[in-house]
Design a protein around this motif. Structure first.
Motif, mmCIF file in Angstrom:
data_model
loop_
_atom_site.group_PDB
_atom_site.id
_atom_site.type_symbol
_atom_site.label_atom_id
_atom_site.label_comp_id
_atom_site.label_asym_id
_atom_site.label_seq_id
_atom_site.Cartn_x
_atom_site.Cartn_y
_atom_site.Cartn_z
ATOM 1 N N LYS A 174 0.823 -1.209 0.000
ATOM 2 C CA LYS A 174 0.000 0.000 0.000
ATOM 3 C C LYS A 174 0.861 1.265 0.000
ATOM 4 C CE LYS A 174 -3.746 -2.476 0.338
ATOM 5 N NZ LYS A 174 -4.676 -2.607 -0.800
ATOM 6 N N SER A 175 0.277 2.334 -0.498
ATOM 7 C CA SER A 175 0.932 3.642 -0.484
ATOM 8 C C SER A 175 0.371 4.465 0.672
ATOM 9 C CB SER A 175 0.689 4.365 -1.811
ATOM 10 O OG SER A 175 1.202 5.696 -1.760
ATOM 11 N N ILE A 176 1.258 4.956 1.545
ATOM 12 C CA ILE A 176 0.859 5.656 2.767
ATOM 13 C C ILE A 176 1.435 7.068 2.767
ATOM 14 C CG2 ILE A 176 1.173 5.719 5.282
ATOM 15 C CD1 ILE A 176 1.063 2.721 5.306
ATOM 16 N N VAL A 177 0.631 8.015 3.241
ATOM 17 C CA VAL A 177 1.087 9.393 3.446
ATOM 18 C C VAL A 177 0.792 9.777 4.891
ATOM 19 C CG1 VAL A 177 0.785 11.815 2.789
ATOM 20 C CG2 VAL A 177 0.709 10.032 1.033
ATOM 21 N N PHE A 178 1.726 10.463 5.534
ATOM 22 C CA PHE A 178 1.543 10.936 6.904
ATOM 23 C C PHE A 178 1.310 12.444 6.901
ATOM 24 C CE2 PHE A 178 4.132 7.109 7.392
ATOM 25 C CZ PHE A 178 3.509 6.462 8.451
ATOM 26 N N THR A 179 0.513 12.921 7.861
ATOM 27 C CA THR A 179 0.329 14.356 8.038
ATOM 28 C C THR A 179 0.041 14.654 9.499
ATOM 29 O OG1 THR A 179 -0.856 16.317 7.242
ATOM 30 C CG2 THR A 179 -2.170 14.351 7.608
ATOM 31 N N ALA A 198 4.823 -1.359 3.062
ATOM 32 C CA ALA A 198 4.194 -0.195 2.450
ATOM 33 C C ALA A 198 5.244 0.718 1.829
ATOM 34 C CB ALA A 198 3.394 0.584 3.487
ATOM 35 N N THR A 199 4.797 1.574 0.937
ATOM 36 C CA THR A 199 5.627 2.657 0.434
ATOM 37 C C THR A 199 5.115 3.957 1.055
ATOM 38 O OG1 THR A 199 4.206 2.962 -1.506
ATOM 39 C CG2 THR A 199 6.099 1.492 -1.743
ATOM 40 N N VAL A 200 6.035 4.857 1.366
ATOM 41 C CA VAL A 200 5.677 6.108 2.024
ATOM 42 C C VAL A 200 5.931 7.268 1.063
ATOM 43 C CG1 VAL A 200 6.111 7.628 3.982
ATOM 44 C CG2 VAL A 200 6.231 5.152 4.273
ATOM 45 N N SER A 201 4.937 8.105 0.913
ATOM 46 C CA SER A 201 5.030 9.249 0.008
ATOM 47 C C SER A 201 4.698 10.525 0.764
ATOM 48 C CB SER A 201 4.058 9.070 -1.166
ATOM 49 O OG SER A 201 4.016 10.231 -1.977
ATOM 50 N N ASN A 202 5.116 11.652 0.225
ATOM 51 C CA ASN A 202 4.804 12.950 0.821
ATOM 52 C C ASN A 202 3.624 13.631 0.139
ATOM 53 O OD1 ASN A 202 6.890 12.976 2.773
ATOM 54 N ND2 ASN A 202 8.369 13.557 1.193
ATOM 55 N N ILE A 204 -0.331 13.397 -1.633
ATOM 56 C CA ILE A 204 -1.605 12.705 -1.795
ATOM 57 C C ILE A 204 -1.970 12.653 -3.278
ATOM 58 C CG2 ILE A 204 -4.102 12.864 -1.406
ATOM 59 C CD1 ILE A 204 -2.836 11.982 1.057
ATOM 60 N N THR A 205 -2.215 11.440 -3.775
ATOM 61 C CA THR A 205 -2.689 11.268 -5.151
ATOM 62 C C THR A 205 -3.831 10.258 -5.138
ATOM 63 O OG1 THR A 205 -1.271 9.374 -5.723
ATOM 64 C CG2 THR A 205 -0.295 11.578 -5.937
ATOM 65 N N SER A 206 -4.407 10.038 -6.295
ATOM 66 C CA SER A 206 -5.499 9.058 -6.389
ATOM 67 C C SER A 206 -5.015 7.647 -6.112
ATOM 68 C CB SER A 206 -6.136 9.127 -7.780
ATOM 69 O OG SER A 206 -5.163 8.852 -8.785
ATOM 70 N N LYS A 207 -3.706 7.440 -6.131
ATOM 71 C CA LYS A 207 -3.150 6.110 -5.875
ATOM 72 C C LYS A 207 -2.777 5.900 -4.411
ATOM 73 C CE LYS A 207 -1.363 5.477 -10.569
ATOM 74 N NZ LYS A 207 -0.174 5.185 -11.416
ATOM 75 N N THR A 208 -2.964 6.920 -3.575
ATOM 76 C CA THR A 208 -2.689 6.784 -2.140
ATOM 77 C C THR A 208 -3.724 5.862 -1.512
ATOM 78 O OG1 THR A 208 -1.769 9.026 -2.058
ATOM 79 C CG2 THR A 208 -2.415 8.024 0.039
ATOM 80 N N ASP A 209 -3.267 4.907 -0.695
ATOM 81 C CA ASP A 209 -4.181 3.950 -0.064
ATOM 82 C C ASP A 209 -4.639 4.394 1.318
ATOM 83 O OD1 ASP A 209 -4.257 1.628 -2.008
ATOM 84 O OD2 ASP A 209 -2.083 1.814 -1.708
ATOM 85 N N PHE A 210 -3.749 5.050 2.092
ATOM 86 C CA PHE A 210 -4.112 5.490 3.439
ATOM 87 C C PHE A 210 -3.450 6.830 3.732
ATOM 88 C CE2 PHE A 210 -4.209 0.798 4.022
ATOM 89 C CZ PHE A 210 -5.520 0.653 4.438
ATOM 90 N N LEU A 211 -4.183 7.712 4.408
ATOM 91 C CA LEU A 211 -3.597 8.909 5.001
ATOM 92 C C LEU A 211 -3.579 8.704 6.507
ATOM 93 C CD1 LEU A 211 -2.494 11.822 4.802
ATOM 94 C CD2 LEU A 211 -4.859 12.607 5.095
ATOM 95 N N ILE A 212 -2.382 8.778 7.114
ATOM 96 C CA ILE A 212 -2.228 8.618 8.559
ATOM 97 C C ILE A 212 -2.192 10.019 9.172
ATOM 98 C CG2 ILE A 212 -0.938 7.512 10.404
ATOM 99 C CD1 ILE A 212 -1.908 5.603 8.206
ATOM 100 N N VAL A 213 -3.137 10.308 10.082
ATOM 101 C CA VAL A 213 -3.350 11.666 10.569
ATOM 102 C C VAL A 213 -2.962 11.808 12.035
ATOM 103 C CG1 VAL A 213 -5.086 13.451 10.948
ATOM 104 C CG2 VAL A 213 -5.202 12.036 8.909
ATOM 105 N N GLY A 214 -2.145 12.815 12.317
ATOM 106 C CA GLY A 214 -1.818 13.179 13.690
ATOM 107 C C GLY A 214 -2.540 14.466 14.071
ATOM 108 N N LYS A 215 -2.016 15.176 15.034
ATOM 109 C CA LYS A 215 -2.630 16.438 15.474
ATOM 110 C C LYS A 215 -2.336 17.542 14.459
ATOM 111 C CE LYS A 215 -2.038 15.289 20.369
ATOM 112 N NZ LYS A 215 -1.389 15.680 21.639
ATOM 113 N N ARG A 216 -3.263 18.472 14.361
ATOM 114 C CA ARG A 216 -3.131 19.637 13.495
ATOM 115 C C ARG A 216 -2.755 19.258 12.068
ATOM 116 N NH1 ARG A 216 -0.696 20.492 18.199
ATOM 117 N NH2 ARG A 216 1.367 20.161 17.311
#
Length: 327
Positions: A174-179, A198-202, A204-216
């Motif tokens: 899966k493709s993962i992005v953190f914010t 997983a692969t980690v990207s900076n 967000i695209t239509s191919k992103t599988d998950f966005l991992i969300v922290g504070k703010r």
């Protein structure tokens, strides 16, 4: 906040909505309230799960009034079990997908992490609210409001669209992005994600599988929502990928009034028994199976059940929990 409680036909997600209660709360004061229901058989209403009530999922007037309430007060929505309530309300058209919902249960658990249970009934006993759990959504919403006031959760995180199963393989390929800001360093979280395949990207695209969300979280959160990308909290991510739980010192203090004594555990669910036994075994107590013949010095019983009288000490679970935490 808009505090909501619903009653459904069963625990099955598509069983339909039978009651909806909504309290608009500003600075701890209820400034508006609505209770949606339609009774069909008064004699059945005490049995719960919508018994005696009409299914109001498709009552257009009620649904429209509820949605107008949400428009009038653009506050976060809070419910005890946000995952279940949100799913039911969205499915039946009472709530839009993009509206943030917050779980009171999760917020209380985050602040008070060493309670024996996080059911609404147990929390009401632990925080000495004094209101009973009921099969009417309106009364339960009042109970929840008082529990929230007493618990004073320190941090609220929105319940997002998706959360991963407890299986590291969910991230394989899966493709993962953190914010956003997280308790764990971003470098470590990225390394853990890659170790799960997983692969980690900076970006967000239509191919992103998950966005991992922290504070703010920043603009990535809105873009992920627009693209329909599953959004999960950083806490769920770390809990899912962790192979070994973090070890910490026990928060429970030694109880001199209980240590070394004979203790009887009254009938209660097995998880409670295991919890209490694991804690009190460190205090060298002796367990007895029969409160009548062996005359234990301490009886521990479930909140709301009848305790044994005439003994040196009887404690409900919530009383014991408070004593162990020094409260």
């Amino acid at each position: 906040m808009i505090l909501i409680d619903i009653e459904t036909g069963s625990t099955v997600p598509d069983s339909g909505i039978f009651q909806v209660a909504a309290l608009v709360v500003e600075d701890g004061i209820t400034v508006d309230k609505h209770y949606f229901f339609d009774i069909e058989d008064e004699t059945m209403t005490a049995f719960g799960f919508g018994a005696g009530y009409a299914k109001i999922s498709d009552y257009m007037k009620m649904k429209q009034t509820f949605r107008e309430l949400l428009d009038d007060y653009p506050y976060p929505i809070v419910s005890f079990n946000a995952e279940y309530d949100r799913t039911s309300l969205i499915r039946d058209g009472w709530l839009d997908e993009g509206r943030d919902c917050f779980s009171a249960q999760a917020a209380i658990k985050h602040t008070h992490s060493h309670l024996f249970s996080y059911t609404l009934s147990y929390l009401s006993h632990y925080f000495k609210v004094g209101l009973p759990l009921d099969h009417r959504a309106y009364l339960n919403s009042l109970l929840l409001l008082e529990v929230i006031k007493e618990a004073s959760p320190l941090e609220w995180n929105p319940f997002y669209v998706a959360k991963p199963e407890r299986d590291r393989r969910i991230f394989q390929g899966k493709s993962i992005v953190f914010t956003g800001a997280s308790a764990q360093p971003r470098v470590r979280m990225s390394k853990v994600a890659r170790s799960c395949g997983a692969t980690v990207s900076n970006t967000i695209t239509s191919k992103t599988d998950f966005l991992i969300v922290g504070k703010r979280p920043g603009s990535k959160l809105e873009r992920a929502r627009n693209l329909g990308i599953p959004i999960i909290s950083d806490e769920w991510f770390m809990e899912t990928v962790s192979t070994e739980p973090a070890k910490e010192a026990s928060p429970y203090k030694k109880l001199d009034d209980v240590a070394g004594k004979t203790v009887y555990l009254a009938p209660m669910p097995a998880p409670y028994k295991r919890k209490v036994k694991n804690i009190l075994n460190t205090m060298d107590v002796s367990w007895v199976r029969d409160s009548e013949d062996l005359k234990p010095e301490v009886v521990i019983h479930q909140d709301g059940s009848r305790s044994t009288e005439g003994l040196e000490m009887t404690l409900s679970l919530s009383e014991l929990n408070r004593m162990l935490l020094g409260e």
